[in-house]
Design a protein around this motif. Structure first.
Motif, PDB file in Angstrom:
ATOM      1  N   ALA A  31       0.840  -1.208   0.000  1.00 29.72           N
ATOM      2  CA  ALA A  31       0.000   0.000   0.000  1.00 29.72           C
ATOM      3  C   ALA A  31       0.875   1.258   0.000  1.00 29.72           C
ATOM      4  O   ALA A  31       0.576   2.233  -0.704  1.00 29.72           O
ATOM      5  N   GLN A  32       1.956   1.221   0.751  1.00 29.01           N
ATOM      6  CA  GLN A  32       2.869   2.365   0.812  1.00 29.01           C
ATOM      7  C   GLN A  32       3.549   2.590  -0.538  1.00 29.01           C
ATOM      8  O   GLN A  32       3.667   3.728  -0.998  1.00 29.01           O
ATOM      9  N   VAL A  33       3.979   1.506  -1.171  1.00 30.85           N
ATOM     10  CA  VAL A  33       4.605   1.605  -2.495  1.00 30.85           C
ATOM     11  C   VAL A  33       3.624   2.191  -3.498  1.00 30.85           C
ATOM     12  O   VAL A  33       3.975   3.086  -4.288  1.00 30.85           O
ATOM     13  N   LEU A  34       2.404   1.712  -3.477  1.00 31.59           N
ATOM     14  CA  LEU A  34       1.389   2.214  -4.407  1.00 31.59           C
ATOM     15  C   LEU A  34       1.158   3.706  -4.207  1.00 31.59           C
ATOM     16  O   LEU A  34       1.051   4.461  -5.182  1.00 31.59           O
ATOM     17  N   GLU A  35       1.087   4.149  -2.970  1.00 29.80           N
ATOM     18  CA  GLU A  35       0.857   5.566  -2.690  1.00 29.80           C
ATOM     19  C   GLU A  35       2.034   6.409  -3.177  1.00 29.80           C
ATOM     20  O   GLU A  35       1.846   7.476  -3.763  1.00 29.80           O
ATOM     21  N   THR A  36       3.248   5.936  -2.953  1.00 25.88           N
ATOM     22  CA  THR A  36       4.433   6.655  -3.414  1.00 25.88           C
ATOM     23  C   THR A  36       4.438   6.751  -4.937  1.00 25.88           C
ATOM     24  O   THR A  36       4.715   7.818  -5.501  1.00 25.88           O
ATOM     25  N   CYS A  37       4.135   5.653  -5.607  1.00 29.96           N
ATOM     26  CA  CYS A  37       4.104   5.649  -7.071  1.00 29.96           C
ATOM     27  C   CYS A  37       2.983   6.531  -7.605  1.00 29.96           C
ATOM     28  O   CYS A  37       3.168   7.270  -8.584  1.00 29.96           O
ATOM     29  N   ARG A  38       1.841   6.467  -6.963  1.00 33.30           N
ATOM     30  CA  ARG A  38       0.693   7.294  -7.356  1.00 33.30           C
ATOM     31  C   ARG A  38       1.076   8.774  -7.283  1.00 33.30           C
ATOM     32  O   ARG A  38       0.829   9.543  -8.210  1.00 33.30           O
ATOM     33  N   ALA A  39       1.707   9.165  -6.183  1.00 27.78           N
ATOM     34  CA  ALA A  39       2.108  10.562  -5.987  1.00 27.78           C
ATOM     35  C   ALA A  39       3.140  11.000  -7.029  1.00 27.78           C
ATOM     36  O   ALA A  39       3.167  12.169  -7.425  1.00 27.78           O
ATOM     37  N   ALA A  40       3.971  10.069  -7.471  1.00 28.46           N
ATOM     38  CA  ALA A  40       5.009  10.374  -8.460  1.00 28.46           C
ATOM     39  C   ALA A  40       4.530  10.173  -9.896  1.00 28.46           C
ATOM     40  O   ALA A  40       5.285  10.419 -10.839  1.00 28.46           O
ATOM     41  N   GLY A  41       3.300   9.692 -10.072  1.00 22.94           N
ATOM     42  CA  GLY A  41       2.772   9.445 -11.417  1.00 22.94           C
ATOM     43  C   GLY A  41       3.433   8.280 -12.127  1.00 22.94           C
ATOM     44  O   GLY A  41       3.559   8.279 -13.345  1.00 22.94           O
ATOM     45  N   LEU A  42       3.842   7.264 -11.345  1.00 17.87           N
ATOM     46  CA  LEU A  42       4.559   6.117 -11.911  1.00 17.87           C
ATOM     47  C   LEU A  42       3.695   4.866 -11.939  1.00 17.87           C
ATOM     48  O   LEU A  42       2.909   4.630 -11.014  1.00 17.87           O
ATOM     49  N   THR A  43       3.871   4.073 -12.973  1.00 18.53           N
ATOM     50  CA  THR A  43       3.232   2.764 -13.069  1.00 18.53           C
ATOM     51  C   THR A  43       4.300   1.684 -12.928  1.00 18.53           C
ATOM     52  O   THR A  43       5.486   1.947 -13.112  1.00 18.53           O
ATOM     53  N   ILE A  44       3.853   0.460 -12.621  1.00 16.32           N
ATOM     54  CA  ILE A  44       4.765  -0.636 -12.282  1.00 16.32           C
ATOM     55  C   ILE A  44       4.504  -1.864 -13.148  1.00 16.32           C
ATOM     56  O   ILE A  44       3.352  -2.233 -13.393  1.00 16.32           O
ATOM     57  N   ALA A  45       5.600  -2.525 -13.523  1.00 12.15           N
ATOM     58  CA  ALA A  45       5.560  -3.877 -14.081  1.00 12.15           C
ATOM     59  C   ALA A  45       6.498  -4.736 -13.233  1.00 12.15           C
ATOM     60  O   ALA A  45       7.536  -4.262 -12.772  1.00 12.15           O
ATOM     61  N   THR A  46       6.121  -5.987 -13.023  1.00  9.53           N
ATOM     62  CA  THR A  46       6.978  -6.909 -12.277  1.00  9.53           C
ATOM     63  C   THR A  46       7.470  -8.005 -13.210  1.00  9.53           C
ATOM     64  O   THR A  46       6.785  -8.395 -14.152  1.00  9.53           O
ATOM     65  N   ALA A  47       8.672  -8.497 -12.919  1.00 15.74           N
ATOM     66  CA  ALA A  47       9.252  -9.627 -13.661  1.00 15.74           C
ATOM     67  C   ALA A  47       9.753 -10.597 -12.601  1.00 15.74           C
ATOM     68  O   ALA A  47      10.737 -10.323 -11.921  1.00 15.74           O
ATOM     69  N   GLU A  48       9.055 -11.703 -12.429  1.00 14.91           N
ATOM     70  CA  GLU A  48       9.328 -12.588 -11.306  1.00 14.91           C
ATOM     71  C   GLU A  48       9.647 -14.005 -11.751  1.00 14.91           C
ATOM     72  O   GLU A  48       8.999 -14.556 -12.620  1.00 14.91           O
TER      73      GLU A  48
END
Length: 164
Positions: free
Chosen positions: A11-28
């Motif tokens: 949740a914290q990561v999502l909020e930080t990314c939201r505030a910075a206007g960033l989207t995420i992709a994962t490679a696992e």
């Protein structure tokens, strides 16, 4: 059910990314989609999480993320080089602002003296920015715990890079 510590970090990561206007992709690889699962367990994550690549096999790493076959042959799937290539490949394939990649030996077994159970390589990449690498040697603490700790490290790397 997601571990409460992981859910709070996600949740914290999502909020930080939201505030910075960033989207995420994962490679696992060794986490098999657990990072993407942790992020998407948080309501409203769809404005930040774009996609996840589960690339368990070397062929999947090559086909989905563009990891060079020669790199895998030279350094192996569990390496700083492969983690970095996975992160860069996810960023390019998804067109997101951030990516995180995880490759390791979750055990039990499957490791070697050079690459024992608990060895995990992480990389996070930012569009137009750096690629961060982190190596963890968790030890042979059990498959579930290695994977759980790996998710937390991946979330930490995403947050660090989002703030960069």
């Amino acid at each position: 059910m997601i571990d409460p510590q992981i859910e709070a970090r996600a949740a914290q990561v999502l909020e930080t990314c939201r505030a910075a206007g960033l989207t995420i992709a994962t490679a696992e690889s060794c986490t098999g989609g657990l990072v993407a699962g942790a992020l998407t367990a948080v309501a409203g994550s769809s404005d930040v999480v774009d996609r996840g690549f589960v690339t368990y096999s070397n062929l999947a790493k090559q086909q989905m993320l563009g990891v060079p076959e020669a790199m895998l042959a030279t350094y192996g799937a569990v390496s700083e080089q492969t983690a970095g290539a996975m992160a860069r490949g996810a960023l390019a394939a998804a067109g997101t602002g951030l990516s995180v990649a995880i490759t390791g030996v979750a055990g039990p077994g499957g490791g070697s003296a050079e690459k024992p159970a608990g060895l995990v390589h992480f990389a996070a990449a930012k569009k137009g920015g750096p690629v961060l690498h982190r190596e963890e040697r968790f030890g042979d603490i059990g498959r579930g715990e290695i994977r759980r700790r790996s998710v937390l490290v991946a979330l930490d790397l995403l947050e660090t890079l989002a703030r960069f």
